[in-house]
Design a protein around this motif. Structure first.
Motif, PDB file in Angstrom:
ATOM      1  N   GLU A 153       6.966  -8.694   7.051  1.00 15.53           N
ATOM      2  CA  GLU A 153       5.953  -8.950   8.084  1.00 15.53           C
ATOM      3  C   GLU A 153       5.476  -7.647   8.717  1.00 15.53           C
ATOM      4  OE1 GLU A 153       5.472 -11.157  12.423  1.00 15.53           O
ATOM      5  OE2 GLU A 153       7.059 -11.837  11.065  1.00 15.53           O
ATOM      6  N   ARG A 154       6.433  -6.712   8.981  1.00 13.37           N
ATOM      7  CA  ARG A 154       6.054  -5.428   9.588  1.00 13.37           C
ATOM      8  C   ARG A 154       5.092  -4.671   8.684  1.00 13.37           C
ATOM      9  NH1 ARG A 154       7.140  -0.105   9.432  1.00 13.37           N
ATOM     10  NH2 ARG A 154       8.508  -0.276   7.603  1.00 13.37           N
ATOM     11  N   LEU A 155       5.400  -4.651   7.393  1.00 12.71           N
ATOM     12  CA  LEU A 155       4.564  -3.910   6.451  1.00 12.71           C
ATOM     13  C   LEU A 155       3.207  -4.578   6.260  1.00 12.71           C
ATOM     14  CD1 LEU A 155       7.390  -3.047   3.932  1.00 12.71           C
ATOM     15  CD2 LEU A 155       6.041  -1.373   5.221  1.00 12.71           C
ATOM     16  N   ARG A 175       6.716   4.690  -0.897  1.00 14.39           N
ATOM     17  CA  ARG A 175       7.043   5.097   0.482  1.00 14.39           C
ATOM     18  C   ARG A 175       6.311   6.388   0.860  1.00 14.39           C
ATOM     19  NH1 ARG A 175       9.742   1.775   3.091  1.00 14.39           N
ATOM     20  NH2 ARG A 175      11.092   0.267   2.046  1.00 14.39           N
ATOM     21  N   ALA A 176       6.176   7.297  -0.100  1.00 11.31           N
ATOM     22  CA  ALA A 176       5.400   8.525   0.171  1.00 11.31           C
ATOM     23  C   ALA A 176       3.951   8.165   0.460  1.00 11.31           C
ATOM     24  CB  ALA A 176       5.481   9.472  -1.023  1.00 11.31           C
ATOM     25  N   ALA A 234      -2.446   0.097   0.884  1.00  9.71           N
ATOM     26  CA  ALA A 234      -2.081  -0.576  -0.364  1.00  9.71           C
ATOM     27  C   ALA A 234      -0.581  -0.452  -0.608  1.00  9.71           C
ATOM     28  CB  ALA A 234      -2.861   0.020  -1.528  1.00  9.71           C
ATOM     29  N   ALA A 235      -0.014   0.711  -0.285  1.00 10.29           N
ATOM     30  CA  ALA A 235       1.426   0.903  -0.439  1.00 10.29           C
ATOM     31  C   ALA A 235       2.189  -0.001   0.519  1.00 10.29           C
ATOM     32  CB  ALA A 235       1.785   2.361  -0.189  1.00 10.29           C
ATOM     33  N   ALA A 236       1.665  -0.165   1.729  1.00  6.46           N
ATOM     34  CA  ALA A 236       2.313  -1.070   2.691  1.00  6.46           C
ATOM     35  C   ALA A 236       2.361  -2.487   2.139  1.00  6.46           C
ATOM     36  CB  ALA A 236       1.561  -1.036   4.022  1.00  6.46           C
ATOM     37  N   ALA A 248      -2.559  -4.906   7.478  1.00  7.70           N
ATOM     38  CA  ALA A 248      -3.631  -5.721   8.075  1.00  7.70           C
ATOM     39  C   ALA A 248      -4.310  -4.979   9.213  1.00  7.70           C
ATOM     40  CB  ALA A 248      -3.062  -7.048   8.569  1.00  7.70           C
ATOM     41  N   ASP A 249      -3.511  -4.333  10.070  1.00 11.68           N
ATOM     42  CA  ASP A 249      -4.090  -3.568  11.184  1.00 11.68           C
ATOM     43  C   ASP A 249      -4.915  -2.389  10.673  1.00 11.68           C
ATOM     44  OD1 ASP A 249      -2.955  -5.254  13.037  1.00 11.68           O
ATOM     45  OD2 ASP A 249      -1.183  -3.989  13.379  1.00 11.68           O
TER      46      ASP A 249
END
Length: 768
Positions: free
Chosen positions: A466-468, A438-439, A447-449, A473-474
């Motif tokens: 999906e949000r992550l 999360r940090a 990559a963390a997402a 992706a964005d």
């Protein structure tokens, strides 16, 4: 040029004489006329720049007149027309005791970089009471780092009412942190009319928050037409939000020739009037403002004019600017001019630029040892990328302890990718890692997402996943694109998934290509689907290869079908191998099993290794035997170890011999070990040497043990050091097991500790 003109006139005269005699060539006369005209024009346009030395003063100087020597030297020094002759006359006058000649000679030498001799002449003149010499000597000493000497001479010059010395003394006191004394000297100089001290006083008051007093001193400087004071006044107004007044004073200072004001005016106009902003930025750069040179280079680079950008970066770099030096290196690196890029990065690195140190290391692929030295220097100077690289290098060596240490340092320096890597290591130990991920996510790590999205998806939190994934992706993360597409596809949202699959496919993602093939087949576009499957297969996707095999079989083309099935087996095996090499055993096993089902021998051996590691020896032994009987050398060695453990030494020897003949170094070592246990030390040593020559650290250790046994401690230490240097974490663990078997618990613990330090979990278990 006068010589050219005279030559031309001479040619004309020759022509006229010949013409009078009846033999003149008109072309000769024409050439002479042109030469005479050209020489005359050039002489008038570009007169001789050598100063005209007064003949009477020159004669007097030659006759020993000291004042005349000074005058001649000063005339020759003008515009550096003849500095060598100037220095000679000034030196003669100085040697005769002329203090102003000493000062002028000191200035000349200082300008040429001959500071030691310049200092001597300034000291001689200062000793004669020349206040300009005192001031010059003080400034020279301050620039050389001798603050005490500088203060003494500036103080003496100031006490002789040298206003410029008061200014320099104020600046020296300010540098030393004595702002009260700095203000006192600046105020004395300012009251005597020194505009530089007026500006300096304004700055001192502004730093203390005394803005009205600062403005008063800036305005006194402005009344003296001091461009610097105009610039500072504009700066004061800009900080107060008085934009129009700031622009007015910036422009006045800029038009008075202040390059810093030109740059500030450019920055102030950047949003409101880009044309004027660029005009003043160019003016500032051309006037020598290095910050403007860099900004102009950045502007041109962003506009797609790399050649002009590079020219300005080079100008800033040659002026000693660290940002210009770094940017020039980057520009050259982009052009693949790596040798020159490295030269500029080295220049920046030697000047203390941590980013440049990192770039030197990054360019030194040819010399990993020197590269690591530069990364360490950059890391010590606070460069997070260097810390990250050192962590990655340690991880490649299987030294997870060292890797984590560097990743944590980079994370503490704010590197989100390092935070992510720490999270991976922590998770690999079975410890909670979400805080690290999360940090990293908060720091912008895509990559963390992705990683957090996978966790959310496994928990059934599809909306959060999906949000992550969309966030990643964005941000351009290829795995984020692929995962988002897969999530949408699995949720039967094919229309939403398709454009993301296409984006992933454009980036070479074979899985996405095969999903596009499935979408096409589902809507009846079979030929288009097959084309996507072929693209996926060519990119190494085993399921696509199997699909193409099935399609070929349906068409009755069994040869083509068999070809695709074989390729699919190889691809499955390679995917399993990739996961296994990263320690992802659970992910590797299904790929190995698919490859085994397709008859892949190497996959059979590697699947057996996975099963052995988790304690399923019955199936592991069956698979090792199957692979060994199909000619796999490592499997032959491994099945040999099973027979040895059973006490069937004859069968073990048979398989070890077969594996050794096939070139398996571990089997050669095992043969040596059996021979050592049987007491045949000469045969054991031959086998160990054969394996050691092939690079096997276990055999090197065996040679060390044999050497120690015969009392050759020097040879033993040499082999043990080689074994330590060559060993992987797995080798170190095996050496620990060997030491245990030999009855050496202390040695075993040392080997297990070395393996554990590199992240080897079974070794850690042995130590616990």
């Amino acid at each position: 040029m006068w010589v050219v003109a005279a030559g031309g006139f001479a040619v004309v005269v020759v022509y006229l004489v010949q013409d009078l005699r009846g033999g003149g060539d008109a072309r000769v006369g024409a050439v002479g006329g042109l030469l005479a005209l050209a020489g005359l024009i050039a002489a008038l346009a570009w007169p001789d720049r050598r100063p005209a030395v007064d003949k009477q003063r020159l004669a007097a100087a030659r006759a020993g007149d000291v004042g005349a020597m000074y005058d001649v030297g000063r005339q020759l020094a003008h515009d550096d027309a003849d500095p060598a002759a100037a220095a000679e006359w000034l030196r003669r006058a100085g040697q005769a005791g002329h203090d102003r000649a000493m000062v002028r000679l000191g200035r000349l030498l200082d300008g040429r970089g001959e500071r030691d001799e310049a200092e001597l002449w300034f000291r001689r003149a200062a000793g004669l009471g020349n206040r300009v010499a005192m001031r010059r000597l003080g400034v020279l000493l301050e620039e050389s780092g001798d603050d005490a000497g500088a203060e003494r001479w500036l103080q003496e010059a100031a006490e002789h009412d040298d206003v410029a010395a008061m200014f320099y003394l104020g600046m020296l006191r300010e540098k030393q942190g004595d702002l009260g004394e700095a203000e006192r000297w600046h105020r004395r100089a300012a009251e005597a009319g020194d505009e530089d001290s007026m500006a300096a006083l304004g700055l001192l008051h502004e730093k203390r928050g005394e803005l009205a007093e600062a403005e008063r001193w800036y305005r006194r400087g402005v009344e003296q037409d001091d461009a610097q004071s105009m610039r500072f006044l504009g700066w004061l107004y800009a900080d107060q939000g008085r934009t129009d007044e700031a622009l007015h004073w910036y422009e006045r200072a800029a038009r008075a020739g202040d390059e810093g004001a030109m740059h500030l005016l450019s920055l102030a106009l950047a949003d409101s009037d880009r044309r004027r902003s660029e005009h003043w930025l160019c003016r500032a750069a051309e006037a020598g403002d290095v910050d403007a040179m860099v900004d102009l280079g950045n502007l041109l680079d962003g506009r797609g004019e790399p050649a002009d950008a590079e020219r300005w970066f080079r100008a800033a770099a040659e002026a000693g600017d660290d940002v210009g030096t770094y940017n020039l290196g980057i520009a050259l690196e982009i052009r693949d001019e790596l040798a020159e890029a490295e030269q500029w990065f080295r220049r920046g690195a030697e000047a203390g630029d941590a980013d440049a140190m990192f770039k030197v290391g990054a360019l030194l692929e040819r010399d990993p040892a020197e590269a690591e030295q530069w990364f360490r220097r950059a890391a010590a100077a606070g460069n997070a990328m260097a810390m990250f690289n050192l962590g990655a290098s340690a991880e490649e060596r299987d030294d997870l302890g060292e890797a984590e240490r560097w990743y944590r340092q980079a994370a503490d320096a704010g590197d989100p990718d390092a935070m992510f890597e720490v999270g991976l290591i922590v998770r690999g130990r079975g410890e909670p890692a979400d805080g690290w991920f999360r940090a990293a996510l908060d720091g912008g790590s895509t990559a963390a997402a992705v990683s957090l999205g996978v966790v959310a998806y496994k928990r059934g939190e599809h909306a959060e996943a999906e949000r992550l994934f969309r966030l990643a992706a964005d941000g351009g993360n290829p795995q984020g694109v692929s995962n988002l597409a897969g999530l949408l596809y699995n949720d039967d949202r094919d229309a939403e998934a398709e454009p993301w699959f296409r984006k992933a496919a454009e980036d070479g993602n074979a899985e996405a290509m095969e999903h596009l093939a499935e979408i096409c087949r589902a809507r009846g576009a079979a030929r288009k689907g097959e084309r996507w499957s072929r693209r996926a297969a060519e990119a190494g996707h085993p399921a696509a290869m199997t699909t193409l095999g099935n399609l070929a079989s349906q068409r009755g083309d069994e040869a083509e079908a068999t070809r695709w099935y074989r390729l699919a087996a190889d691809a499955m095996y390679n995917l399993g191998l990739a996961h296994a090499e990263k320690g992802e055993r659970a992910e590797a096993e299904p790929w190995f099993r698919l490859a085994v089902d397709a008859g892949h021998v190497s996959a059979t051996c590697d699947l057996a290794i996975l099963l052995h590691l988790r304690g399923d020896d019955a199936e592991a032994r069956r698979l090792f035997l199957s692979a060994a009987e199909n000619g796999h050398a490592q499997a032959m060695n491994n099945i040999g170890t099973y027979y040895e453990d059973d006490g069937d030494v004859a069968e073990a020897l048979l398989w070890y011999e077969r594996a050794a003949t096939a070139g398996q170094t571990m089997a050669i070592y095992n043969l040596g070990l059996l021979q050592e246990k049987a007491g045949d030390l000469a045969a054991a040593e031959r086998r160990y040497r054969e394996a050691a020559d092939a690079g096997d650290p276990l055999a090197m250790n065996g040679l060390g043990i044999l050497a120690a046994g015969r009392g050759d401690q020097s040879e033993a230490k040499r082999w043990h050091r080689l074994a330590q240097r060559k060993a992987t974490a797995d080798h170190l663990y095996t050496l620990g097991l060997d030491a245990e078997e030999r009855g050496d618990p202390a040695g075993a613990r040392q080997w297990f500790q070395s393996a554990a330090d590199r992240g080897h979990e079974p070794a850690r278990a042995k130590l616990s």
